[in-house]
Design a protein around this motif. Structure first.
Motif, mmCIF file in Angstrom:
data_model
loop_
_atom_site.group_PDB
_atom_site.id
_atom_site.type_symbol
_atom_site.label_atom_id
_atom_site.label_comp_id
_atom_site.label_asym_id
_atom_site.label_seq_id
_atom_site.Cartn_x
_atom_site.Cartn_y
_atom_site.Cartn_z
ATOM 1 N N ASP A 6 0.701 -1.329 -0.135
ATOM 2 C CA ASP A 6 -0.119 0.329 -0.332
ATOM 3 C C ASP A 6 0.533 1.711 -0.366
ATOM 4 O OD1 ASP A 6 -2.371 -1.413 -0.374
ATOM 5 O OD2 ASP A 6 -2.856 -1.016 2.715
ATOM 6 N N THR A 7 0.333 2.587 -0.918
ATOM 7 C CA THR A 7 1.272 3.172 -0.827
ATOM 8 C C THR A 7 0.295 4.190 0.227
ATOM 9 O OG1 THR A 7 -0.718 4.866 -1.544
ATOM 10 C CG2 THR A 7 0.898 3.713 -3.103
ATOM 11 N N THR A 12 -1.023 7.368 1.192
ATOM 12 C CA THR A 12 -2.310 7.680 0.634
ATOM 13 C C THR A 12 -3.536 6.524 0.556
ATOM 14 O OG1 THR A 12 -1.572 8.820 -1.349
ATOM 15 C CG2 THR A 12 -4.363 8.738 -1.124
ATOM 16 N N GLU A 13 -2.641 4.899 0.266
ATOM 17 C CA GLU A 13 -4.118 3.952 0.713
ATOM 18 C C GLU A 13 -4.131 3.081 2.020
ATOM 19 O OE1 GLU A 13 -3.250 2.321 -3.649
ATOM 20 O OE2 GLU A 13 -2.322 1.487 -2.147
ATOM 21 N N THR A 14 -2.638 3.474 2.956
ATOM 22 C CA THR A 14 -3.098 3.755 3.419
ATOM 23 C C THR A 14 -3.871 4.175 4.647
ATOM 24 O OG1 THR A 14 -0.511 2.539 3.674
ATOM 25 C CG2 THR A 14 -0.991 3.021 6.443
ATOM 26 N N LYS A 18 -5.767 6.013 3.839
ATOM 27 C CA LYS A 18 -7.253 5.700 3.435
ATOM 28 C C LYS A 18 -8.189 4.930 4.500
ATOM 29 C CE LYS A 18 -7.932 8.046 -0.737
ATOM 30 N NZ LYS A 18 -7.847 7.801 -1.803
ATOM 31 N N ARG A 19 -7.180 3.743 4.620
ATOM 32 C CA ARG A 19 -8.294 2.110 4.722
ATOM 33 C C ARG A 19 -7.769 2.714 6.598
ATOM 34 N NH1 ARG A 19 -4.800 -2.091 6.912
ATOM 35 N NH2 ARG A 19 -2.776 -0.832 5.788
#
Length: 201
Positions: free
Chosen positions: A156-157, A159-161, A163-164
């Motif tokens: 994960d990037t 940004t993805e982390t 959001k998650r």
């Protein structure tokens, strides 16, 4: 007769362990399951003295299964038998209520000895792993630091982390920076690999 429940997701290993233990005159395997989800029901049905649990299984892992047994079938003692000799795993196993911890490459006669000792409530721990756990076994990571490092392992990037986990990107970076410091590494990838290798994730 010592009654044993075996839990391992690899059928070949599970069968080999059962065959090996059944050769002992004072040990009998009363149940075999392939997932952590099946452990509690099998233990309630067969009332084993010892549950021999692998760590990495589908659904619930060996730690979760050990905790369930401690709460619901207190007469069943737990011996963790795993491929992974990670010091952090030893600490987590003992915290979950395991009485013993062995690695699968131990000599076969040692497994039977361990089952006998654990059935009597005697703690059994691989000595090399015990020594390593004094150095690396205590997990210094917070739950958030573990979550962000797991994201790194999954690719994960930031940004993805963020959001998650419903966090700001800056907060994720702060957790990663802290984890890098605690693992004495230089990058988030190194930190994730070191934490995984020590059994902290």
């Amino acid at each position: 007769m010592i009654r044993v429940l075996l839990a391992d997701d690899q059928a070949l290993i599970r069968g080999a362990l059962a065959a090996m233990l059944d050769l002992e005159s004072d040990i009998t395997v009363v149940a075999q399951v392939g997932t952590g989800e099946e452990v509690l029901a099998a233990a309630r049905e067969t009332t084993p003295d010892v549950a021999l649990l692998d760590i990495q299984m589908p659904g619930k892992d060996g730690f979760a299964a050990a905790e369930e047994l401690r709460r619901n079938v207190p007469g069943c003692r737990v011996l963790i038998c795993t491929t992974f000799s990670r010091p952090g795993y030893l600490v987590r196993a003992m915290s979950a209520g395991a009485t013993g911890f062995m690695v699968k490459d131990a000599p076969p006669e040692e497994l039977a000895k361990a089952v006998r000792k654990v059935s009597k409530g005697v703690r059994v721990v691989d000595p090399t792993l015990a020594a390593e756990s004094l150095t690396h076994g205590i997990n210094p990571l917070t739950s958030r630091e573990k979550q962000v490092l797991l994201g790194v392992l999954e690719g994960d990037t930031i940004t993805e982390t963020a959001k998650r986990l419903f966090l700001k990107e800056g907060t994720v970076r702060n957790h990663l920076s802290s984890a890098i410091g605690k693992t004495d590494t230089r990058t988030r990838s190194e930190a994730a690999l070191v934490a995984q290798g020590r059994g902290w994730l």
